[in-house]
Design an enzyme around this catalytic site. Structure first.
Site, short mmCIF file in Angstrom:
data_model
loop_
_atom_site.label_atom_id
_atom_site.label_comp_id
_atom_site.label_asym_id
_atom_site.label_seq_id
_atom_site.Cartn_x
_atom_site.Cartn_y
_atom_site.Cartn_z
N THR A 179 9.00 -10.84 -10.49
CA THR A 179 7.58 -10.55 -10.29
C THR A 179 7.37 -9.55 -9.15
O THR A 179 6.60 -8.59 -9.28
CB THR A 179 6.81 -11.85 -9.99
OG1 THR A 179 6.91 -12.71 -11.12
CG2 THR A 179 5.35 -11.56 -9.70
N LYS A 215 2.08 -7.75 1.14
CA LYS A 215 3.04 -8.81 1.50
C LYS A 215 3.51 -9.59 0.26
O LYS A 215 3.37 -10.81 0.19
CB LYS A 215 2.42 -9.76 2.53
CG LYS A 215 1.98 -9.09 3.82
CD LYS A 215 1.39 -10.12 4.79
CE LYS A 215 0.94 -9.48 6.10
NZ LYS A 215 -0.27 -8.61 5.91
N PHE A 216 4.09 -8.87 -0.69
CA PHE A 216 4.55 -9.51 -1.92
C PHE A 216 5.50 -10.66 -1.61
O PHE A 216 6.43 -10.52 -0.81
CB PHE A 216 5.25 -8.50 -2.82
CG PHE A 216 4.39 -7.37 -3.29
CD1 PHE A 216 3.11 -7.60 -3.78
CD2 PHE A 216 4.85 -6.06 -3.26
CE1 PHE A 216 2.31 -6.56 -4.23
CE2 PHE A 216 4.07 -5.01 -3.70
CZ PHE A 216 2.79 -5.25 -4.19
N ARG A 249 -9.06 -3.30 14.71
CA ARG A 249 -10.26 -3.62 15.46
C ARG A 249 -10.47 -2.81 16.74
O ARG A 249 -11.61 -2.43 17.04
CB ARG A 249 -10.28 -5.13 15.77
CG ARG A 249 -10.80 -5.96 14.61
CD ARG A 249 -10.67 -7.43 14.88
NE ARG A 249 -9.29 -7.89 14.80
CZ ARG A 249 -8.91 -9.16 14.91
NH1 ARG A 249 -9.82 -10.09 15.14
NH2 ARG A 249 -7.64 -9.50 14.80
#
Length: 251
Positions: free
Chosen positions: A78, A71-72, A225
Site C-alpha cells: 500500500t 507520513k505514509f 506558525r
C-alpha cells in the site's frame, strides 16, 4: 533580502508549512506571498485532505517545490503504491513512518526508483519520520517503549538509511547523533523550529532556533506558525533565511 549565493542556499533549505484554515484561494495566497522567500512548501494531511492533488499542482505552477508530508504508514504494498503516486505528482520530497518497518521502506524505495525511471521523472527525496516532535520520553513510556526518544530516533534513522531512504525527519536535538551515525550525505529535515520567541499555543516539545538547528547539521527546516503569525510574514521568512545562513557559516 538580497539574494546572494549564501542567501540562495539558505532559502532553499527553508520549508514553509501550509497548515492553515481557509479555502484553496487562501492557501494559494500564502504560496504567492512567500514564493521567492522560502524554498519549499509543505503540504500536510490537513491541506491535502481538503484540496488533494490540485493544491500540489497549483503550487508547482508558481515554480515552487513541494514536500508532501503525509507520513505514509501501512503494509508495504500500500505504501509503495502511494509513493508511486507521489512520484507522478512530481513532488520534491515525501515521507513515510520509519516505524512501518524495513520491508515497507525498502519496497517503497524500489517502487519509487522504478516509477521515476519509467516516467523519466526526477527522483524525489524519501524521508523516514522518526519520532514526532510532539512526543517526549514520558509519552514513549506510555506507548510501551523502554528507550528514550533519542535512542529510538537513532535506531529508526539507521534503519531508514539501511533501507535506502534519502534521510529522515527528526528534531534538531537529535541531529548531531544522527549525523555522527549516518554520515554527511544523509538528509535531515527538522520540524519544531521556532524564532527567538515561542509561539502561543505551541504543542511541539523538542524545539530549537533555526540557527542552532543548522549549526548542528540540519539540511532543511520546516517552519509554519512563526512565519504565519508574524506581523510581516515575508520579513519573518527573510529573518529565518538569515538565521540559516548564520548557522551554515558556523558549521
Amino acid at each position: 533580502m538580497t539574494k546572494t549565493m549564501s542567501n540562495k542556499e539558505s532559502l532553499e533549505k527553508l520549508i514553509f508549512a501550509l497548515d492553515m484554515g481557509g479555502g484553496l484561494d487562501d492557501v494559494m495566497s500564502w504560496v504567492r506571498r512567500l514564493a521567492g522567500h522560502v524554498g519549499v512548501f509543505k503540504v500536510g494531511k490537513e491541506a491535502f485532505t481538503r484540496f488533494g492533488p490540485q493544491l500540489v499542482q497549483s503550487i508547482q505552477e508558481t515554480g515552487s517545490r513541494v514536500f508532501l508530508d503525509l507520513k505514509f504508514h501501512d503494509i508495504p504494498n500500500t505504501v509503495a503504491r502511494a509513493a508511486e503516486g507521489a512520484v507522478e505528482l512530481g513532488v520534491a520530497m515525501f515521507n513515510v513512518h520509519a516505524l512501518g518497518g524495513m520491508s515497507m521502506m525498502t519496497e517503497t524505495v524500489e517502487s519509487v526508483k522504478k516509477m521515476a525511471g519509467r516516467r523519466e521523472l526526477p527522483m524525489p527525496l524519501i524521508l523516514g519520520v522518526t519520532v514526532l516532535t510532539s512526543l517526549n520520553d514520558e509519552d514513549l513510556q506510555r506507548l510501551g517503549f523502554t528507550c528514550t526518544t533519542g535512542e529510538l530516533v537513532l535506531r529508526l534513522a539507521r534503519m531508514a538509511q539501511d533501507a535506502g531512504l534519502s534521510g529522515v525527519v527528526a528534531s534538531a536535538q537529535d541531529v548531531e547523533a544522527i549525523r555522527a551515525a549516518c554520515g554527511k550525505d544523509f538528509v535531515i529535515v527538522t520540524p519544531g523550529i521556532r524564532g527567538l520567541a515561542r509561539v502561543a499555543g505551541d504543542d511541539q516539545k523538542r524545539v530549537l532556533t533555526a540557527e542552532e538547528a543548522v549549526r548542528r547539521g540540519s539540511d532543511y527546516l520546516v517552519i509554519g506558525r512563526p512565519i504565519r503569525t508574524a506581523e510581516d510574514p515575508v520579513a519573518a521568512a527573510d529573518d529565518f533565511c538569515r538565521e540559516i545562513a548564520r548557522g551554515l557559516s558556523a558549521r
